[in-house]
Structure formats: structure tokens, C-alpha cells
Design an enzyme around this catalytic site. Structure first.
Site, PDB file in Angstrom:
ATOM      1  N   GLU A 111      -2.737  -7.791  -2.413  1.00  0.00           N
ATOM      2  CA  GLU A 111      -3.487  -6.612  -1.974  1.00  0.00           C
ATOM      3  C   GLU A 111      -2.745  -5.366  -2.377  1.00  0.00           C
ATOM      4  O   GLU A 111      -1.516  -5.340  -2.400  1.00  0.00           O
ATOM      5  CB  GLU A 111      -3.641  -6.573  -0.445  1.00  0.00           C
ATOM      6  CG  GLU A 111      -4.641  -7.504   0.132  1.00  0.00           C
ATOM      7  CD  GLU A 111      -4.856  -7.266   1.619  1.00  0.00           C
ATOM      8  OE1 GLU A 111      -4.627  -6.131   2.107  1.00  0.00           O
ATOM      9  OE2 GLU A 111      -5.254  -8.210   2.299  1.00  0.00           O
ATOM     10  N   TYR A 165       0.808  -1.211   0.000  1.00  0.00           N
ATOM     11  CA  TYR A 165       0.000   0.000   0.000  1.00  0.00           C
ATOM     12  C   TYR A 165       0.845   1.266   0.000  1.00  0.00           C
ATOM     13  O   TYR A 165       0.423   2.301  -0.484  1.00  0.00           O
ATOM     14  CB  TYR A 165      -0.931   0.022   1.221  1.00  0.00           C
ATOM     15  CG  TYR A 165      -2.027  -1.003   1.125  1.00  0.00           C
ATOM     16  CD1 TYR A 165      -3.189  -0.727   0.420  1.00  0.00           C
ATOM     17  CD2 TYR A 165      -1.885  -2.262   1.706  1.00  0.00           C
ATOM     18  CE1 TYR A 165      -4.196  -1.674   0.312  1.00  0.00           C
ATOM     19  CE2 TYR A 165      -2.883  -3.205   1.609  1.00  0.00           C
ATOM     20  CZ  TYR A 165      -4.038  -2.912   0.908  1.00  0.00           C
ATOM     21  OH  TYR A 165      -5.023  -3.843   0.789  1.00  0.00           O
TER      22      TYR A 165
END
Length: 144
Positions: free
Chosen positions: A106, A33
Site C-alpha cells: 500500500e 504513506y
């Protein structure tokens, strides 16, 4: 590493060590992220705070280095957009673990929906499109 982290490291039996030495990963899964600058607290003075303690490896994570930010800050206060960091991480893993499949499991753009956001703005989410395009370009470059 044992000298630095001591009892914070897990203990493995001789059988577990042997099994680990003789095994090979099927794949590497990555949740990415954001990125950080890392300050080595073994050879330089670190301010107290997250990362400056022995159990955390004597490393301090920072989102700024002097006046330079790691990347554009999103609406989520800890997430910066850092395409270069993503690319560097992928290249490191590709070089360190050759011939092992890598999956991005992710990743995402930190955006908080605001009450004043219109339907048109939601449908034409240019910041998220730019984010995903940039990350896909960085992924493609790392695959070469």
C-alpha cells in the site's frame, strides 16, 4: 526491550520461541504513506502526548524537527511526502533482511477532491504523478 516495555510485550511459550527462531519470512509487505522524525524519550525530555508513554516505547513521533518539516504536507493532515524516508526504510529492510522479497502493498497520495476541481485537473493530476514518479525513483534507487 523487556526492561522498557515490560508487560506490554506479548508472552511466547518456549515452543513458540523455538518455532520463531527456526523460521524465515517468505516476504516483507510494506504499507507506506508517510514518515516521521522520532525523538528518543528515554534519554531526552519529551512533551506529553502520542508516543511519550511506556507502552509506546518511550519514543515520540514528530512531523517537524525545529523549523524542518519531514516533507511537503498533502491535503490529508497527517501525510507528508517524504521520498528520502521511503528510500531509507527500503535500504534498512534490504540490509537487515537480505534475500527476502519486499512488496509495497500500500501507498498513496493524500488528496481530497474539492468541488471546484475541473475534469481537466482530474485528468492531469500533476501532484499525484510527481508523487508516484518520485516514489518509483526512490524504489528503483533502493533496488540498486
Amino acid at each position: 526491550m523487556v526492561n522498557i516495555l515490560g508487560p506490554a510485550l506479548p508472552q511466547f511459550s518456549s515452543n513458540e520461541v523455538k518455532n520463531l527462531e527456526n523460521s524465515r519470512a517468505d516476504f516483507i509487505g510494506i504499507n507506506h504513506y508517510t514518515s516521521y522524525f522520532i525523538q528518543d524519550c528515554l534519554t531526552s525530555a519529551c512533551n506529553t502526548g502520542h508516543g511519550a508513554f511506556k507502552a509506546e516505547g518511550f519514543a515520540h513521533k514528530l512531523d517537524r524537527k525545529g523549523n524542518v518539516s519531514i516533507g511537503e504536507l498533502t491535503d490529508v493532515d497527517w501525510q507528508h511526502i517524504d521520498l528520502e524516508g521511503f528510500h531509507k526504510m527500503l535500504n534498512y529492510l534490504k540490509d537487515r533482511y537480505p534475500n527476502i522479497r519486499i512488496f509495497i502493498t500500500e501507498n498513496g497520495f493524500g488528496d481530497l477532491q474539492k468541488p471546484e476541481t475541473t475534469d481537466k485537473e482530474l485528468l492531469h493530476d500533476t501532484k499525484r504523478i510527481q508523487y508516484m514518479s518520485g516514489y518509483l525513483e526512490a524504489l528503483q534507487a533502493a533496488m540498486r
